[in-house]
Design a protein around this motif. Structure first.
Motif, PDB file in Angstrom:
ATOM      1  N   GLY A  93      35.910  97.768  20.592  1.00 36.83           N
ATOM      2  CA  GLY A  93      36.900  96.853  21.141  1.00 36.83           C
ATOM      3  C   GLY A  93      36.788  96.766  22.653  1.00 36.83           C
ATOM      4  O   GLY A  93      36.081  97.569  23.278  1.00 36.83           O
ATOM      5  N   PRO A  94      37.492  95.819  23.237  1.00 38.58           N
ATOM      6  CA  PRO A  94      37.394  95.615  24.684  1.00 38.58           C
ATOM      7  C   PRO A  94      38.189  96.651  25.468  1.00 38.58           C
ATOM      8  O   PRO A  94      39.165  97.200  24.980  1.00 38.58           O
ATOM      9  CB  PRO A  94      37.983  94.221  24.885  1.00 38.58           C
ATOM     10  CG  PRO A  94      38.957  94.072  23.760  1.00 38.58           C
ATOM     11  CD  PRO A  94      38.363  94.842  22.605  1.00 38.58           C
ATOM     12  N   LYS A  95      37.753  96.875  26.687  1.00 35.61           N
ATOM     13  CA  LYS A  95      38.532  97.705  27.603  1.00 35.61           C
ATOM     14  C   LYS A  95      39.675  96.851  28.145  1.00 35.61           C
ATOM     15  O   LYS A  95      39.714  95.636  27.949  1.00 35.61           O
ATOM     16  CB  LYS A  95      37.651  98.248  28.724  1.00 35.61           C
ATOM     17  CG  LYS A  95      37.103  97.175  29.636  1.00 35.61           C
ATOM     18  CD  LYS A  95      36.274  97.767  30.753  1.00 35.61           C
ATOM     19  CE  LYS A  95      35.880  96.614  31.675  1.00 35.61           C
ATOM     20  NZ  LYS A  95      35.471  96.985  32.965  1.00 35.61           N
ATOM     21  N   ASP A  96      40.576  97.471  28.833  1.00 34.66           N
ATOM     22  CA  ASP A  96      41.721  96.804  29.433  1.00 34.66           C
ATOM     23  C   ASP A  96      41.286  96.010  30.661  1.00 34.66           C
ATOM     24  O   ASP A  96      40.392  96.427  31.391  1.00 34.66           O
ATOM     25  CB  ASP A  96      42.747  97.875  29.832  1.00 34.66           C
ATOM     26  CG  ASP A  96      44.071  97.286  30.269  1.00 34.66           C
ATOM     27  OD1 ASP A  96      44.423  96.184  29.804  1.00 34.66           O
ATOM     28  OD2 ASP A  96      44.739  97.930  31.089  1.00 34.66           O
ATOM     29  N   GLY A  97      41.921  94.875  30.892  1.00 33.53           N
ATOM     30  CA  GLY A  97      41.698  94.114  32.115  1.00 33.53           C
ATOM     31  C   GLY A  97      40.613  93.062  31.994  1.00 33.53           C
ATOM     32  O   GLY A  97      40.175  92.700  30.910  1.00 33.53           O
ATOM     33  N   TRP A  98      40.205  92.563  33.157  1.00 34.18           N
ATOM     34  CA  TRP A  98      39.185  91.513  33.226  1.00 34.18           C
ATOM     35  C   TRP A  98      37.852  92.054  32.760  1.00 34.18           C
ATOM     36  O   TRP A  98      37.517  93.210  32.989  1.00 34.18           O
ATOM     37  CB  TRP A  98      39.049  90.987  34.664  1.00 34.18           C
ATOM     38  CG  TRP A  98      40.325  90.446  35.216  1.00 34.18           C
ATOM     39  CD1 TRP A  98      41.063  90.966  36.228  1.00 34.18           C
ATOM     40  CD2 TRP A  98      41.025  89.289  34.768  1.00 34.18           C
ATOM     41  NE1 TRP A  98      42.189  90.210  36.437  1.00 34.18           N
ATOM     42  CE2 TRP A  98      42.191  89.169  35.552  1.00 34.18           C
ATOM     43  CE3 TRP A  98      40.797  88.336  33.775  1.00 34.18           C
ATOM     44  CZ2 TRP A  98      43.100  88.148  35.382  1.00 34.18           C
ATOM     45  CZ3 TRP A  98      41.722  87.310  33.613  1.00 34.18           C
ATOM     46  CH2 TRP A  98      42.848  87.222  34.404  1.00 34.18           C
ATOM     47  N   LEU A  99      37.066  91.188  32.136  1.00 37.00           N
ATOM     48  CA  LEU A  99      35.771  91.578  31.592  1.00 37.00           C
ATOM     49  C   LEU A  99      34.688  90.631  32.110  1.00 37.00           C
ATOM     50  O   LEU A  99      34.822  89.410  31.970  1.00 37.00           O
ATOM     51  CB  LEU A  99      35.796  91.510  30.057  1.00 37.00           C
ATOM     52  CG  LEU A  99      36.845  92.364  29.355  1.00 37.00           C
ATOM     53  CD1 LEU A  99      36.998  91.922  27.905  1.00 37.00           C
ATOM     54  CD2 LEU A  99      36.471  93.826  29.441  1.00 37.00           C
TER      55      LEU A  99
END
Length: 159
Positions: A93-99
């Motif tokens: 899954g994605p990390k927190d914040g902008w990617l």
């Protein structure tokens, strides 16, 4: 309690039902992963990645509905509740914040790859007990492989 009586023998229904439930969780989680990345992607390829993520979300949600309805048709109550998905979801899954766009692309390659691997195991498991469910899983796998290919092509050549 089974409201719908399956035409499958009980053992076959259990195998197919488990494969469908696990696939439902993967698809719902994958749609949330892609939507989270869609909202947070930044970088020079923002627009193309942003739009491709929506294609993945749509495919995952449509397949989730088909999988849930197949389970229901077999007399297996599908469980797509948030707490069920949160407890059972096992894909990257994605990390927190902008990617960064490159991070999003790699995330989707990894997440789709993991989902495909799990689907291939379920394809093998359902071959004998329920070829209809197996066929459904094969079709989903083909589309997710296409999605993965499109994301992987975004990061070529590797930086």
């Amino acid at each position: 309690m089974t409201v719908v009586k399956s035409t499958l023998p009980d053992d076959a229904r259990r195998v197919a039902g488990a494969a469908l439930q696990d696939t439902l969780v993967d698809l719902l989680g994958l749609s949330l992963t892609a939507k989270q990345a869609h909202w947070n992607v930044v970088g020079p390829r923002f627009r193309s990645v942003h739009l491709q993520l929506d294609e993945t979300v749509t495919a995952a949600r449509d397949f989730a509905d088909t999988v849930a309805e197949r389970a229901a048709a077999l007399g297996v109550s599908p469980d797509g509740r948030p707490e069920t998905v949160a407890a059972a979801f096992g894909l990257p899954g994605p990390k927190d914040g902008w990617l960064r766009d490159t991070e999003v692309v790699q995330l989707m390659v990894d997440s789709l790859g993991a989902a495909i691997g799990r689907l291939r195991e379920r394809i093998a498991t359902t071959e004998e007990p329920d070829p209809v469910t197996q066929d459904l899983l094969i079709g989903i796998t083909a589309e997710l492989e296409k999605q993965r290919w499109m994301f992987e092509a975004e990061n070529f050549p590797r930086d």
